[in-house]
Design a protein around this motif. Sequence first.
Motif, PDB file in Angstrom:
ATOM      1  N   CYS A  56      36.410  -3.259 -35.273  1.00  0.00           N
ATOM      2  CA  CYS A  56      37.648  -3.785 -34.703  1.00  0.00           C
ATOM      3  C   CYS A  56      37.363  -5.202 -34.225  1.00  0.00           C
ATOM      4  CB  CYS A  56      38.171  -2.899 -33.573  1.00  0.00           C
ATOM      5  SG  CYS A  56      37.093  -2.806 -32.138  1.00  0.00           S
ATOM      6  N   GLY A  58      38.288  -9.491 -34.255  1.00  0.00           N
ATOM      7  CA  GLY A  58      38.648 -10.551 -35.194  1.00  0.00           C
ATOM      8  C   GLY A  58      38.004 -10.438 -36.556  1.00  0.00           C
ATOM      9  N   SER A  60      37.057  -7.896 -38.138  1.00  0.00           N
ATOM     10  CA  SER A  60      37.538  -6.764 -38.932  1.00  0.00           C
ATOM     11  C   SER A  60      38.716  -7.170 -39.816  1.00  0.00           C
ATOM     12  CB  SER A  60      37.931  -5.592 -38.029  1.00  0.00           C
ATOM     13  OG  SER A  60      39.086  -5.906 -37.279  1.00  0.00           O
ATOM     14  N   LYS A  61      39.280  -8.333 -39.550  1.00  0.00           N
ATOM     15  CA  LYS A  61      40.383  -8.854 -40.376  1.00  0.00           C
ATOM     16  C   LYS A  61      39.873  -9.692 -41.550  1.00  0.00           C
ATOM     17  CE  LYS A  61      43.459  -8.875 -36.368  1.00  0.00           C
ATOM     18  NZ  LYS A  61      42.675  -7.954 -35.585  1.00  0.00           N
ATOM     19  N   ASN A  62      38.550  -9.897 -41.595  1.00  0.00           N
ATOM     20  CA  ASN A  62      37.924 -10.671 -42.657  1.00  0.00           C
ATOM     21  C   ASN A  62      37.440  -9.694 -43.733  1.00  0.00           C
ATOM     22  OD1 ASN A  62      35.897 -11.951 -44.255  1.00  0.00           O
ATOM     23  ND2 ASN A  62      35.563 -13.491 -42.665  1.00  0.00           N
ATOM     24  N   ALA A  63      38.164  -9.630 -44.839  1.00  0.00           N
ATOM     25  CA  ALA A  63      37.863  -8.649 -45.891  1.00  0.00           C
ATOM     26  C   ALA A  63      36.444  -8.797 -46.437  1.00  0.00           C
ATOM     27  CB  ALA A  63      38.879  -8.772 -47.024  1.00  0.00           C
ATOM     28  N   VAL A  66      33.966  -7.288 -43.892  1.00  0.00           N
ATOM     29  CA  VAL A  66      34.052  -5.825 -43.902  1.00  0.00           C
ATOM     30  C   VAL A  66      33.383  -5.254 -45.144  1.00  0.00           C
ATOM     31  CG1 VAL A  66      35.634  -3.857 -43.937  1.00  0.00           C
ATOM     32  CG2 VAL A  66      36.123  -5.821 -42.457  1.00  0.00           C
ATOM     33  N   LEU A  79      38.740   0.979 -40.546  1.00  0.00           N
ATOM     34  CA  LEU A  79      39.517   0.011 -39.776  1.00  0.00           C
ATOM     35  C   LEU A  79      40.697   0.721 -39.135  1.00  0.00           C
ATOM     36  CD1 LEU A  79      39.546  -2.827 -42.455  1.00  0.00           C
ATOM     37  CD2 LEU A  79      37.988  -2.574 -40.517  1.00  0.00           C
ATOM     38  N   PRO A  83      46.563  -3.254 -35.268  1.00  0.00           N
ATOM     39  CA  PRO A  83      45.987  -4.571 -35.540  1.00  0.00           C
ATOM     40  C   PRO A  83      45.202  -5.144 -34.350  1.00  0.00           C
ATOM     41  CG  PRO A  83      48.379  -4.713 -35.399  1.00  0.00           C
ATOM     42  CD  PRO A  83      48.017  -3.265 -35.340  1.00  0.00           C
ATOM     43  N   GLU A  84      45.500  -4.704 -33.149  1.00  0.00           N
ATOM     44  CA  GLU A  84      44.777  -5.168 -31.961  1.00  0.00           C
ATOM     45  C   GLU A  84      44.051  -3.979 -31.328  1.00  0.00           C
ATOM     46  OE1 GLU A  84      44.265  -8.223 -31.318  1.00  0.00           O
ATOM     47  OE2 GLU A  84      45.716  -8.994 -32.762  1.00  0.00           O
ATOM     48  N   HIS A 116      42.604   1.983 -42.639  1.00  0.00           N
ATOM     49  CA  HIS A 116      42.081   1.713 -43.977  1.00  0.00           C
ATOM     50  C   HIS A 116      40.584   1.993 -43.963  1.00  0.00           C
ATOM     51  CE1 HIS A 116      41.842  -0.177 -47.899  1.00  0.00           C
ATOM     52  NE2 HIS A 116      40.944  -1.020 -47.471  1.00  0.00           N
TER      53      HIS A 116
END
Length: 154
Positions: A56, A58, A60-63, A66, A79, A83-84, A116
Motif C-alpha cells: 500500500c 504511493g 503500490s500505484k507504480n505498476a 509492483v 493491492l 486507493p488510500e 488486484h
Amino acid sequence: MNSKLTFIVVGLTLSQTLDDLALLYLATLQAIALGTRHILDAMKEAGYDITTLFLCGGLSKNALFVQTHANTTGLPVVLSAEPEAVLLGAAVIGACASSDCGSIQEAMMKMSRIGHVVRPNPALESFYRRKYAVFLRLYDHQKECVALMEDDGV
C-alpha cells in the motif's frame, strides 16, 4: 542482514541519455525488490512462512514497482481495493480504539477488500534467480570492503 547497507551501482557509464536514465531507474527498482527478497529470506530462516506480499502507499500505484516485486520475490502481490489504504489502516486502528471492533483482524475483515493481485511472471524466474545471486555476492563483497576500510592495522 545489515540495516546500514548502502546502494552499489555496477556498470554505470558516464552516458547521460534518457535510455540510460531509464535503465538506472529500473536497476533502482530491482535493487529495492532484491532487498525485499533478502529480508524475506531472513524471515524464512527465522521460521516465518511468507507466501504473499501486501503493498500500500504511493509505490503500490507504480505498476513497474509492483510487478518487479512479484517477479523478484516469486510471490503474488496483493493491492487493496481502497486507493488510500494507508488512511484505511488508521481507520482500522480507530475502530479498535473505539471498541467498534474487537481486534485489528476483525476490523480489517469488515473494512478492507482485495483490489488486484499481481502474480510473478514465470518466464522471468531464471533471470531474477541469477540477479539475486549477484545481489548476494555484491552484498558479501561490500561487507568485506567495509571491514577492510575499518581495519586499524594500516
